[in-house]
Design a protein around this motif. Structure first.
Motif: not given
Length: 152
Positions: A11-29
Motif C-alpha cells: 500500500y502507498a499513502s495517497g493511493e486513490v480508488r474511484r468507482t463508477l456511478g450508481r443511482t439510488i432507487t425506490e427499491t433500494d430504499v
C-alpha cells in the motif's frame, strides 16, 4: 472479481480508488426500510417530506448509503486484509431517490498494529459524492492487513 494478495508493504499513502456511478432507487430504499425497520417518513412519505419537512422529496437512509458506498469500493478480494471498522462517519448532505453517487477512497494512513507485530493497519478516507459533485457522505474505512514478513 479477482483474488489479489496485497500485504501492508504493497500500500502507498495517497493511493486513490474511484468507482463508477450508481443511482439510488425506490427499491433500494424500500428494501433497506424492511431490513432495518426504519420506516421514518423521511424515507417513506413523499408528501410529508415535501409539505411538512420541506426536504424537497424522500431521502435515502444514511445507513443505506454507507452500505452501498462500501460495496461499491469492494472490487478484488484480498485474503491479506480485513475490514476493521469505520470512523468519523458524517452524513454531509441528503441523498434523494434518483440521485447517482460515486465513491472515492484514498489511503491516508499506513501503520504497524499496536499489539500484533505481524499485522498493520491501512486507513482509507472515503468520500461519496452525488451527480452534482457534492460530498454527501464521508467516513474513514479501517483495515487490518497482514505484513509480508517471511511469507515469500
Amino acid at each position: 472479481m479477482l483474488v489479489v494478495d496485497r500485504y501492508l508493504e504493497d500500500y502507498a499513502s495517497g493511493e486513490v480508488r474511484r468507482t463508477l456511478g450508481r443511482t439510488i432507487t425506490e427499491t433500494d430504499v424500500v428494501l433497506h426500510a424492511g431490513q432495518t425497520g426504519d420506516f421514518f417518513p423521511h424515507h417513506m412519505d413523499e408528501n410529508w417530506c415535501v409539505n411538512e419537512a420541506g426536504l424537497g422529496g424522500r431521502i435515502a437512509h444514511g445507513t443505506l448509503i454507507i452500505a452501498i458506498a462500501v460495496g461499491m469500493t469492494a472490487g478484488d478480494v484480498n485474503p491479506q486484509a480485513m475490514s476493521y471498522g469505520y470512523d468519523r462517519i458524517r452524513f454531509v448532505k441528503p441523498v434523494f431517490l434518483g440521485d447517482t453517487i460515486t465513491v472515492e477512497a484514498e489511503v491516508i494512513a499506513i501503520a504497524d498494529h499496536p499489539r500484533r507485530p505481524e499485522l498493520g493497519r491501512v486507513d482509507e478516507q472515503v468520500r461519496v459524492t452525488n451527480q452534482h459533485g457534492d460530498v454527501v457522505l464521508s467516513l474513514v474505512h479501517l483495515y487490518v492487513v497482514n505484513k509480508r514478513g517471511d511469507r515469500e
